[in-house]
Design a protein around this motif. Structure first.
Motif, PDB file in Angstrom:
ATOM      1  N   GLY A 164     -63.320  27.475  41.528  1.00  0.00           N
ATOM      2  CA  GLY A 164     -61.899  26.529  41.448  1.00  0.00           C
ATOM      3  C   GLY A 164     -61.042  27.226  42.332  1.00  0.00           C
ATOM      4  O   GLY A 164     -60.960  28.535  42.315  1.00  0.00           O
ATOM      5  N   TYR A 165     -60.490  26.592  43.129  1.00  0.00           N
ATOM      6  CA  TYR A 165     -59.407  26.946  43.835  1.00  0.00           C
ATOM      7  C   TYR A 165     -58.284  26.065  43.992  1.00  0.00           C
ATOM      8  O   TYR A 165     -58.123  24.853  43.638  1.00  0.00           O
ATOM      9  CB  TYR A 165     -60.003  27.217  45.360  1.00  0.00           C
ATOM     10  N   PRO A 166     -56.952  26.370  44.388  1.00  0.00           N
ATOM     11  CA  PRO A 166     -55.938  25.644  44.027  1.00  0.00           C
ATOM     12  C   PRO A 166     -55.591  24.564  45.042  1.00  0.00           C
ATOM     13  O   PRO A 166     -55.837  24.729  46.288  1.00  0.00           O
ATOM     14  CB  PRO A 166     -54.679  26.491  43.954  1.00  0.00           C
ATOM     15  N   ASP A 167     -55.109  23.203  44.533  1.00  0.00           N
ATOM     16  CA  ASP A 167     -54.585  22.583  45.575  1.00  0.00           C
ATOM     17  C   ASP A 167     -53.267  22.800  46.003  1.00  0.00           C
ATOM     18  O   ASP A 167     -52.295  23.069  45.121  1.00  0.00           O
ATOM     19  CB  ASP A 167     -54.407  21.036  44.752  1.00  0.00           C
ATOM     20  N   PRO A 168     -52.951  23.122  47.370  1.00  0.00           N
ATOM     21  CA  PRO A 168     -51.553  23.654  47.532  1.00  0.00           C
ATOM     22  C   PRO A 168     -50.428  22.592  47.351  1.00  0.00           C
ATOM     23  O   PRO A 168     -49.252  23.135  47.559  1.00  0.00           O
ATOM     24  CB  PRO A 168     -51.776  24.036  49.114  1.00  0.00           C
ATOM     25  N   ALA A 169     -50.793  21.286  47.379  1.00  0.00           N
ATOM     26  CA  ALA A 169     -49.726  20.361  47.292  1.00  0.00           C
ATOM     27  C   ALA A 169     -48.830  20.364  46.148  1.00  0.00           C
ATOM     28  O   ALA A 169     -47.598  20.410  46.359  1.00  0.00           O
ATOM     29  CB  ALA A 169     -50.463  18.786  47.538  1.00  0.00           C
ATOM     30  N   PRO A 170     -49.423  20.531  45.016  1.00  0.00           N
ATOM     31  CA  PRO A 170     -48.330  20.600  43.798  1.00  0.00           C
ATOM     32  C   PRO A 170     -48.007  22.016  43.461  1.00  0.00           C
ATOM     33  O   PRO A 170     -47.162  22.295  42.956  1.00  0.00           O
ATOM     34  CB  PRO A 170     -49.540  20.416  42.609  1.00  0.00           C
ATOM     35  N   GLY A 171     -48.550  22.853  44.205  1.00  0.00           N
ATOM     36  CA  GLY A 171     -47.875  24.300  44.248  1.00  0.00           C
ATOM     37  C   GLY A 171     -49.039  25.244  43.140  1.00  0.00           C
ATOM     38  O   GLY A 171     -49.735  24.683  42.404  1.00  0.00           O
ATOM     39  N   TRP A 172     -48.979  26.433  43.262  1.00  0.00           N
ATOM     40  CA  TRP A 172     -49.779  27.614  42.782  1.00  0.00           C
ATOM     41  C   TRP A 172     -49.018  28.773  42.400  1.00  0.00           C
ATOM     42  O   TRP A 172     -48.128  28.817  42.971  1.00  0.00           O
ATOM     43  CB  TRP A 172     -51.236  27.834  43.401  1.00  0.00           C
ATOM     44  N   ALA A 173     -49.393  29.250  41.333  1.00  0.00           N
ATOM     45  CA  ALA A 173     -48.314  30.307  40.761  1.00  0.00           C
ATOM     46  C   ALA A 173     -49.246  31.597  40.442  1.00  0.00           C
ATOM     47  O   ALA A 173     -50.503  31.691  40.027  1.00  0.00           O
ATOM     48  CB  ALA A 173     -47.612  29.799  39.651  1.00  0.00           C
ATOM     49  N   LEU A 199     -57.433  28.593  53.820  1.00  0.00           N
ATOM     50  CA  LEU A 199     -56.239  29.360  52.910  1.00  0.00           C
ATOM     51  C   LEU A 199     -56.731  29.385  51.487  1.00  0.00           C
ATOM     52  O   LEU A 199     -56.808  30.554  50.869  1.00  0.00           O
ATOM     53  CB  LEU A 199     -54.936  29.227  53.391  1.00  0.00           C
ATOM     54  N   LYS A 200     -56.508  28.215  51.074  1.00  0.00           N
ATOM     55  CA  LYS A 200     -56.465  28.030  49.532  1.00  0.00           C
ATOM     56  C   LYS A 200     -57.925  28.761  48.967  1.00  0.00           C
ATOM     57  O   LYS A 200     -57.987  29.413  47.865  1.00  0.00           O
ATOM     58  CB  LYS A 200     -56.449  26.800  49.198  1.00  0.00           C
ATOM     59  N   HIS A 201     -58.875  28.462  49.612  1.00  0.00           N
ATOM     60  CA  HIS A 201     -60.162  28.938  48.988  1.00  0.00           C
ATOM     61  C   HIS A 201     -60.255  30.418  49.242  1.00  0.00           C
ATOM     62  O   HIS A 201     -60.804  31.087  48.271  1.00  0.00           O
ATOM     63  CB  HIS A 201     -61.190  28.181  49.786  1.00  0.00           C
ATOM     64  N   GLU A 202     -59.726  30.781  50.465  1.00  0.00           N
ATOM     65  CA  GLU A 202     -59.962  32.383  50.654  1.00  0.00           C
ATOM     66  C   GLU A 202     -58.958  32.988  49.857  1.00  0.00           C
ATOM     67  O   GLU A 202     -59.332  34.236  49.418  1.00  0.00           O
ATOM     68  CB  GLU A 202     -59.679  32.683  52.169  1.00  0.00           C
TER      69      GLU A 202
END
Length: 468
Positions: A164-173, A199-202
Motif C-alpha cells: 500500500g502507498y498513500p493517496d497524497p490528496a487527503p494527506g499522509w503523516a 513520488l507517493k509509491h517511491e
C-alpha cells in the motif's frame, strides 16, 4: 481513566459521524483533554514555486493558522515546501527530511498535504492520539495496484495488492520516531539516486525498506471526499480560475514519424484534434494527406530532442500564429484540450511557465526535474523564448527531449509546475481511486488498449461545448 474515556468518546464521534453540536463539544474535549498539542504538529504544504501555487499555499497556511487561533491553541508549524529550501528538488521529500528533523526536533507528527487539502485540526489531534508518536507510524489513505504497473517498475508483480502507498490528496503523516529513523538511513546509507517517477509509491517503498521498515497504516478519517467522520478531505487538482484560455492562444505540436502516420495519426484525428484551432503534425517527412511538417530532423529511435527544440524555434517564428501557449505531445498521447485550457487559465502567460507531469533525476543529492514528454509538455511563450535564446541545445539529436528540457529549465531557474492530471501511462497503470473521468487531462501509450475507447471514457466531455 478519565482521559482515556474522553479519547474513546472522541473516536466514537468520528466513526459514527458527529452532529454540529457534537463537533463543537468534541473540540472542547480535544482542547481540554488531548495530550497532543497543535504545536507538536508540523504541517507540510506541498506547495510549488509558480506564483499561482505559491499564492494557494499561502492561503492554505493562513486558513490553518486561523483555525488554530479559533481553537485557542498554540499554532502548528505550517511549512510551504517550495519555500523551505533553496533546493528545487525538495519536492521529492527525502532531501527535506533531515532539515525537518533539525528544525522541528520537538515535534511529534509531520503531516504532508496538498495545496487543496482541507484539514480539520481539532479532530486531527484526536485521530493522531491513537498512534503514539514515540513509535514508528506511517499513516494515510491506502492505495494499491490491481496489477503490476510500469510506473512502479512492476514492483510486487506476483501480488501488487500486498503493498500500500498513500493517496497524497487527503494527506499522509509520519510520526517523529519514524522520521528520525528515516533521517538516520539518509545519513548513513548509500541511497539510490536515479529517477523519481511516482513520488507517493517511491516514498512508501523507502519507508518499507524491503520489509524491514513500516507499511502504510490505513486511517479511515483521511478522506478524498468530505464526510462527517473525516479529518481531511480534498477539493480538486483542476481549480476553477475563470473562463478557459481561448483556443486561439494554444498552439499544439504533435510529434510523429512516417512509421506511425497510418496507425497513430488517425487516432488523434478521431479524438482530440477537433478541439484544437491551431495544430501541426511534425514528422521526418512531409505528407500532404495529413498534413505533416518536416523540420529537417531525421526520425530517431531513442529520444527526440532535436525535433522538440526545432518545434520550439518554429513556435517563435513567423511560420505559425503567435500564441501564449505551446503544447508538445506525442502521437500516442490522448488529451483533453478543454480541460487543459481550463487549467491554463490559472497561470499568467507573462510568466515563464513549464507545466506537466513532473519527474526527477538524481534528486536525492542534486539532480534536476523535468516534465515527462508522453504526458504532454506545456510551455508559455516567455518560457520558450528564454530556452531558445539561452543557447540550450541537444547534446545529440536522439537525446531524451524531456530530460534535456529539464536541464535547460534548471539552468534558467524556471520551475517545473506539476499537475497529477497529466499521465505518462495508460489508465490501467494507475490506482483507480486516483483517476477521475471528469478531471483527467492526458494519458499516454496505446499498448493493449483501444485508444479511442480510452479517450471516450476518460477524456471526452459529454457536455463539451464549442468555446471561443
Amino acid at each position: 481513566m478519565e482521559f482515556y474515556g474522553y479519547i474513546l468518546l472522541l473516536q466514537s464521534l468520528y466513526v459514527l459521524g458527529p452532529t454540529a453540536a457534537d463537533r463543537g463539544q468534541t473540540q472542547v474535549y480535544a482542547r481540554r483533554h488531548t495530550a497532543l498539542g497543535l504545536e507538536e504538529v508540523v504541517i507540510v504544504i506541498q506547495s510549488q514555486q509558480n506564483p499561482f501555487h505559491a499564492r494557494r499555499g499561502e492561503i492554505k497556511k493562513k486558513e490553518l493558522l486561523k483555525q488554530a487561533a479559533q481553537l485557542g491553541q498554540g499554532p502548528p508549524h505550517v511549512i510551504l515546501l517550495h519555500d523551505f529550501s533553496d533546493y528545487e528538488g525538495v519536492w521529492s521529500i527525502l532531501p527535506a527530511l533531515p532539515h525537518f528533523s533539525t528544525s522541528f526536533g520537538s515535534a511529534s507528527w509531520f503531516l504532508f498535504v496538498e495545496e487543496e487539502t482541507r484539514v480539520s485540526l481539532a479532530p486531527l489531534l484526536a485521530v493522531l492520539e491513537r498512534y503514539p508518536a514515540s513509535e514508528e507510524w506511517f499513516l494515510g489513505r491506502r492505495l494499491q495496484d490491481i496489477e503490476a504497473s510500469i510506473i512502479h517498475h512492476y514492483a510486487f508483480a506476483e501480488d501488487p495488492a500486498v503493498f500500500g502507498y498513500p493517496d497524497p490528496a487527503p494527506g499522509w503523516a509520519l510520526s517523529s520516531a519514524l522520521l528520525h529513523r528515516l533521517v538516520e538511513r539518509i545519513h548513513h546509507e548509500h541511497l539510490k539516486s536515479d529517477f523519481t517517477i511516482d513520488l507517493k509509491h517511491e516514498i512508501a517503498l523507502f519507508i518499507w525498506n524491503e520489509g524491514k521498515g513500516q507499511k502504510l497504516t490505513r486511517v479511515p478519517e483521511f478522506c478524498r471526499e468530505a464526510g462527517d467522520h473525516c479529518v481531511t478531505s480534498f477539493t480538486s487538482y483542476l481549480p476553477d480560475c475563470g473562463p478557459p484560455v481561448p483556443k486561439k492562444e494554444l498552439f499544439v505540436a504533435v510529434k510523429t514519424c512516417q512509421k506511425f502516420h497510418s496507425e497513430r495519426v488517425p487516432v488523434v484525428k478521431k479524438t482530440w484534434e477537433r478541439d484544437a484551432d491551431l495544430l501541426e503534425f511534425y514528422s521526418d517527412v512531409s505528407d500532404e494527406s495529413i498534413p505533416t511538417v518536416s523540420l529537417g530532423v531525421p526520425n530517431t529511435l531513442r529520444g527526440h530532442c532535436g525535433k522538440t527544440f526545432a518545434i520550439m524555434k518554429r513556435f517563435l517564428s513567423d511560420a505559425v500564429p503567435k500564441t501564449d501557449w505551446l503544447l508538445i505531445v506525442d502521437d500516442d498521447t490522448l488529451i483533453s484540450l478543454p480541460r487543459l485550457r481550463r487549467l491554463l487559465s490559472c497561470y499568467d502567460p507573462r510568466d515563464a511557465v513549464s507545466l506537466g507531469e513532473r519527474y526527477g533525476y538524481g534528486l536525492v543529492q542534486s539532480g534536476y526535474s523535468y516534465p515527462t514528454g508522453g504526458a504532454g509538455m506545456v510551455l508559455s511563450r516567455v518560457a520558450v523564448s528564454e530556452i531558445v535564446s539561452s543557447g540550450c541545445s541537444c547534446y545529440t539529436l536522439d537525446a531524451p527531449d524531456d530530460m534535456e528540457l529539464g536541464m535547460c529549465l534548471k539552468t534558467l531557474d524556471i520551475p517545473i509546475t506539476h499537475n497529477p492530471l497529466f499521465h505518462q501511462a495508460r489508465p490501467d497503470d494507475y490506482a483507480e481511486a486516483l483517476l477521475s473521468s471528469k478531471e483527467a487531462i492526458s494519458f499516454h501509450k496505446h499498448w493493449n488498449i483501444d485508444p479511442i475507447a480510452v479517450y471516450n471514457k476518460w477524456l471526452r466531455d459529454t457536455d463539451q461545448r464549442d468555446e471561443l
